[in-house]
Design a protein around this motif. Structure first.
Motif, short mmCIF file in Angstrom:
data_model
loop_
_atom_site.label_atom_id
_atom_site.label_comp_id
_atom_site.label_asym_id
_atom_site.label_seq_id
_atom_site.Cartn_x
_atom_site.Cartn_y
_atom_site.Cartn_z
N HIS A 159 -34.36 -34.72 -25.71
CA HIS A 159 -34.47 -33.35 -26.22
C HIS A 159 -35.02 -33.29 -27.64
CE1 HIS A 159 -32.32 -31.48 -22.86
NE2 HIS A 159 -31.71 -32.66 -22.78
N GLY A 160 -35.35 -34.43 -28.21
CA GLY A 160 -35.77 -34.47 -29.61
C GLY A 160 -34.59 -34.81 -30.48
N THR A 161 -34.87 -35.29 -31.68
CA THR A 161 -33.81 -35.71 -32.59
C THR A 161 -34.38 -35.86 -33.99
OG1 THR A 161 -32.15 -37.43 -33.01
CG2 THR A 161 -34.24 -38.16 -32.11
N THR A 162 -33.48 -35.86 -34.96
CA THR A 162 -33.89 -36.19 -36.32
C THR A 162 -33.47 -37.62 -36.66
OG1 THR A 162 -31.84 -35.26 -37.19
CG2 THR A 162 -33.76 -33.80 -37.12
N ASP A 163 -32.78 -38.28 -35.74
CA ASP A 163 -32.34 -39.66 -35.94
C ASP A 163 -33.35 -40.60 -35.30
OD1 ASP A 163 -31.15 -42.17 -35.95
OD2 ASP A 163 -29.17 -41.41 -35.38
N PRO A 164 -34.10 -41.35 -36.11
CA PRO A 164 -35.13 -42.22 -35.55
C PRO A 164 -34.56 -43.31 -34.64
CG PRO A 164 -34.86 -42.64 -37.89
CD PRO A 164 -34.04 -41.44 -37.57
N TYR A 203 -42.11 -36.31 -18.14
CA TYR A 203 -41.19 -35.51 -17.33
C TYR A 203 -39.80 -35.44 -17.97
CZ TYR A 203 -38.07 -34.22 -13.53
OH TYR A 203 -37.11 -33.61 -12.77
N LEU A 204 -39.39 -36.51 -18.65
CA LEU A 204 -38.06 -36.57 -19.26
C LEU A 204 -37.98 -35.84 -20.60
CD1 LEU A 204 -37.22 -40.28 -18.41
CD2 LEU A 204 -36.25 -38.22 -17.34
N LEU A 205 -39.11 -35.38 -21.13
CA LEU A 205 -39.09 -34.63 -22.39
C LEU A 205 -38.60 -33.21 -22.12
CD1 LEU A 205 -42.52 -35.75 -23.87
CD2 LEU A 205 -40.24 -36.60 -24.49
N LYS A 206 -37.59 -32.79 -22.86
CA LYS A 206 -36.99 -31.47 -22.68
C LYS A 206 -36.83 -30.79 -24.04
CE LYS A 206 -36.10 -32.32 -18.29
NZ LYS A 206 -37.27 -32.72 -17.60
N GLY A 207 -36.67 -29.50 -24.02
CA GLY A 207 -36.38 -28.74 -25.23
C GLY A 207 -37.42 -28.93 -26.31
N ASP A 208 -36.93 -29.25 -27.52
CA ASP A 208 -37.82 -29.45 -28.67
C ASP A 208 -38.84 -30.56 -28.44
OD1 ASP A 208 -36.59 -27.42 -30.07
OD2 ASP A 208 -35.30 -28.77 -31.23
N ALA A 209 -38.44 -31.60 -27.73
CA ALA A 209 -39.35 -32.71 -27.46
C ALA A 209 -40.51 -32.25 -26.57
CB ALA A 209 -38.61 -33.87 -26.82
N PHE A 210 -40.22 -31.42 -25.60
CA PHE A 210 -41.29 -30.91 -24.74
C PHE A 210 -42.21 -29.98 -25.52
CE2 PHE A 210 -43.21 -28.06 -21.63
CZ PHE A 210 -43.83 -29.00 -20.82
N LEU A 211 -41.64 -29.17 -26.40
CA LEU A 211 -42.47 -28.31 -27.24
C LEU A 211 -43.40 -29.14 -28.12
CD1 LEU A 211 -39.92 -25.56 -28.31
CD2 LEU A 211 -41.82 -25.32 -26.70
N TRP A 212 -42.86 -30.22 -28.69
CA TRP A 212 -43.69 -31.12 -29.49
C TRP A 212 -44.82 -31.68 -28.63
CZ3 TRP A 212 -43.67 -36.34 -27.96
CH2 TRP A 212 -44.59 -37.12 -28.66
N TRP A 213 -44.49 -32.13 -27.41
CA TRP A 213 -45.50 -32.76 -26.56
C TRP A 213 -46.60 -31.77 -26.17
CZ3 TRP A 213 -47.73 -37.01 -25.83
CH2 TRP A 213 -48.59 -37.19 -24.76
N GLU A 214 -46.25 -30.51 -25.98
CA GLU A 214 -47.27 -29.51 -25.63
C GLU A 214 -48.36 -29.45 -26.70
OE1 GLU A 214 -45.01 -25.90 -24.93
OE2 GLU A 214 -45.45 -26.10 -22.78
N GLY A 215 -48.02 -29.67 -27.95
CA GLY A 215 -49.02 -29.72 -29.01
C GLY A 215 -49.66 -31.09 -29.13
N ALA A 216 -48.88 -32.14 -28.95
CA ALA A 216 -49.38 -33.50 -29.12
C ALA A 216 -50.35 -33.89 -28.02
CB ALA A 216 -48.22 -34.49 -29.16
N ASP A 217 -50.18 -33.34 -26.83
CA ASP A 217 -51.05 -33.76 -25.72
C ASP A 217 -52.49 -33.28 -25.88
OD1 ASP A 217 -50.91 -31.07 -24.99
OD2 ASP A 217 -50.37 -31.47 -22.90
N ARG A 218 -52.71 -32.37 -26.81
CA ARG A 218 -54.08 -31.90 -27.07
C ARG A 218 -54.92 -32.99 -27.75
NH1 ARG A 218 -51.27 -26.86 -28.91
NH2 ARG A 218 -51.22 -25.60 -27.03
N GLY A 219 -54.25 -33.92 -28.40
CA GLY A 219 -54.95 -34.97 -29.13
C GLY A 219 -55.15 -36.25 -28.34
N VAL A 220 -54.77 -36.24 -27.06
CA VAL A 220 -54.92 -37.45 -26.24
C VAL A 220 -55.65 -37.10 -24.95
CG1 VAL A 220 -52.82 -38.53 -27.14
CG2 VAL A 220 -52.69 -37.13 -25.09
#
Length: 170
Positions: free
Chosen positions: A7-12, A42-59
């Motif tokens: 779901h995303g995290t601030t903890d690396p 497929y396993l990306l949810k919530g904030d992580a999926f929102l991030w991926w929606e933007g990141a996938d434009r660069g790949v």
């Protein structure tokens, strides 16, 4: 296998741990590179999926490999600033008042952020010994161990012996 959603995290460490967890599953299941990427997305949810929606434009999704996906993922969740900070923390790591178990856990967790040490068996052992409390380091070094695993075992035994001596002195 039941991989966890991310779901995303601030903890690396959480983000990095999730990728390592997936690597074990993928290796066990002998998944092809493209399947690894699709499963991970497929396993990306919530904030992580929102991030991926933007990141996938660069790949290029048609040619995206697992290694390329991890690079994009780490650029977001495990930035170079975090890696640099963890490497500096590792380089100055000392046992101080931690138990041996706490020190070994911290050492093992941070060690792979300093690849020149992590990949050199002798340097890893030297750095581990240098970080030990002097009373423990002396006993471990007298045993003249050549590998990290044996030195860690001796370190635990030495700590136990020191506790016994302290208890006996009471």
């Amino acid at each position: 296998m039941n991989p966890e959603d991310f779901h995303g995290t601030t903890d690396p460490f959480v983000a990095e741990g999730w990728i390592r967890y997936l690597k074990v599953i993928f290796r066990y299941m002998e998944m092809a590179d493209a399947d690894r990427v699709r499963c991970t997305i497929y396993l990306l949810k919530g904030d992580a999926f929102l991030w991926w929606e933007g990141a996938d434009r660069g790949v290029n999704m048609a040619t995206l490999t697992w290694e390329e996906f991890k690079r994009v993922f780490y650029d977001k969740y495990f930035t170079s600033n975090v890696c640099s900070r963890l490497e500096r923390e590792f380089m100055s790591l000392h046992q101080w008042d931690w138990s041996v178990a706490e020190f070994v856990q911290k050492f093992d967790r941070c060690c792979h952020f300093a690849p020149l040490i992590f990949n050199d068996v002798a340097e890893k052992l030297r750095h581990f010994l240098d970080g030990l409390r002097p009373t423990i380091r002396r006993d471990v070094m007298l045993s003249d161990h050549n590998d990290y695993t044996t030195a860690v075992a001796k370190t635990f035994r030495t700590e136990l012996s020191l506790k016994d001596i302290y208890w006996e002195m009471q």
